[in-house]
Scaffold this motif. Structure first.
Motif, PDB file in Angstrom:
ATOM      1  N   ALA A 101       1.586  10.959   3.416  1.00 18.73           N
ATOM      2  CA  ALA A 101       1.684   9.764   2.560  1.00 18.73           C
ATOM      3  C   ALA A 101       1.100   8.535   3.254  1.00 18.73           C
ATOM      4  O   ALA A 101       0.360   7.757   2.632  1.00 18.73           O
ATOM      5  CB  ALA A 101       3.143   9.521   2.181  1.00 18.73           C
ATOM      6  N   GLU A 102       1.393   8.376   4.544  1.00 19.45           N
ATOM      7  CA  GLU A 102       0.830   7.239   5.290  1.00 19.45           C
ATOM      8  C   GLU A 102      -0.688   7.354   5.384  1.00 19.45           C
ATOM      9  O   GLU A 102      -1.407   6.368   5.218  1.00 19.45           O
ATOM     10  CB  GLU A 102       1.417   7.177   6.703  1.00 19.45           C
ATOM     11  CG  GLU A 102       2.883   6.835   6.763  1.00 19.45           C
ATOM     12  CD  GLU A 102       3.451   7.018   8.156  1.00 19.45           C
ATOM     13  OE1 GLU A 102       4.238   6.143   8.570  1.00 19.45           O
ATOM     14  OE2 GLU A 102       3.100   8.012   8.832  1.00 19.45           O
ATOM     15  N   LYS A 105      -2.302   6.655   1.816  1.00 19.00           N
ATOM     16  CA  LYS A 105      -1.876   5.467   1.072  1.00 19.00           C
ATOM     17  C   LYS A 105      -3.077   4.587   0.698  1.00 19.00           C
ATOM     18  O   LYS A 105      -3.808   4.109   1.557  1.00 19.00           O
ATOM     19  CB  LYS A 105      -0.885   4.649   1.894  1.00 19.00           C
ATOM     20  CG  LYS A 105      -0.273   3.519   1.120  1.00 19.00           C
ATOM     21  CD  LYS A 105       0.817   2.841   1.901  1.00 19.00           C
ATOM     22  CE  LYS A 105       1.478   1.775   1.057  1.00 19.00           C
ATOM     23  NZ  LYS A 105       2.578   1.158   1.775  1.00 19.00           N
ATOM     24  N   GLY A 106      -3.278   4.441  -0.636  1.00 25.36           N
ATOM     25  CA  GLY A 106      -4.335   3.585  -1.154  1.00 25.36           C
ATOM     26  C   GLY A 106      -5.742   4.144  -1.004  1.00 25.36           C
ATOM     27  O   GLY A 106      -6.713   3.432  -1.273  1.00 25.36           O
ATOM     28  N   GLN A 108      -6.613   7.974  -1.604  1.00 23.51           N
ATOM     29  CA  GLN A 108      -6.454   9.415  -1.799  1.00 23.51           C
ATOM     30  C   GLN A 108      -7.771  10.172  -1.836  1.00 23.51           C
ATOM     31  O   GLN A 108      -7.878  11.261  -1.268  1.00 23.51           O
ATOM     32  CB  GLN A 108      -5.649   9.699  -3.071  1.00 23.51           C
ATOM     33  CG  GLN A 108      -4.166   9.518  -2.909  1.00 23.51           C
ATOM     34  CD  GLN A 108      -3.403  10.088  -4.088  1.00 23.51           C
ATOM     35  OE1 GLN A 108      -3.918  10.896  -4.858  1.00 23.51           O
ATOM     36  NE2 GLN A 108      -2.155   9.667  -4.225  1.00 23.51           N
ATOM     37  N   LEU A 126       1.677  15.345  -2.270  1.00 20.69           N
ATOM     38  CA  LEU A 126       2.471  14.111  -2.172  1.00 20.69           C
ATOM     39  C   LEU A 126       3.625  14.108  -3.174  1.00 20.69           C
ATOM     40  O   LEU A 126       4.754  13.739  -2.830  1.00 20.69           O
ATOM     41  CB  LEU A 126       1.575  12.883  -2.389  1.00 20.69           C
ATOM     42  CG  LEU A 126       0.565  12.610  -1.289  1.00 20.69           C
ATOM     43  CD1 LEU A 126      -0.431  11.533  -1.723  1.00 20.69           C
ATOM     44  CD2 LEU A 126       1.270  12.197  -0.001  1.00 20.69           C
TER      45      LEU A 126
END
Length: 159
Positions: A101-102, A105-106, A108, A126
């Protein structure tokens, strides 16, 4: 041995070579033991002295390279800089470890391309909250590793 330390890969290749050579010598010694036994049974032991000298030669000369390779690995291990401030000192200490996820993030689409998967597969992972860590290496490459329970929760026991 010269003063410069070989790269880990070079040391590993040398160690593999030395271990293969040592294996060959052990196989030769085994063949000599069989020859000594056969000489004893069929020729009254007339050739045992010569065969014993060959076995002694192998014993005296065969493992120097193995010991040298072990010393190289030891020296390489001692020469690696130790960083006490590094939070993750395990196998991932060479790079940065982030959760999937980290990492995504923003971004993908870019993250999926870096991992060699589709954006849909990344999005699904995710959504399912899969336990995936992404390792970013100093050279910019990435590797993803998933931690899963074994056996999987909710699986029926065999009857």
């Amino acid at each position: 041995m010269n003063n410069s330390l070989p790269a880990m890969q070079q040391a590993a290749e040398e160690a593999e070579f030395q271990l293969c050579a040592a294996k060959d010598v052990l196989e030769w010694q085994h063949a000599l033991i069989k020859a000594i036994h056969l000489d004893h049974l069929h020729d009254g032991g007339k050739g045992i002295g010569t065969l014993f000298e060959v076995a002694k030669y192998f014993s005296d000369t065969s493992f120097g390279g193995v010991y040298s390779a072990i010393d190289q690995f030891k020296e390489l291990g001692e020469s690696v800089a130790q960083n006490a401030e590094m939070s993750n000192r395990g196998a991932h200490g060479l790079g940065t470890s982030l959760s999937l996820a980290e990492f995504a993030k923003g971004r993908q689409i870019d993250a999926a391309a870096q991992l060699g998967i589709t954006q849909q597969a990344l999005n699904t992972a995710l959504k399912l909250n899969r336990q995936i860590q992404v390792l970013e290496m100093p050279d910019g490459s990435v590797t993803a590793v998933e931690t899963k329970a074994f056996p999987a929760p909710g699986r029926r026991a065999r009857q």
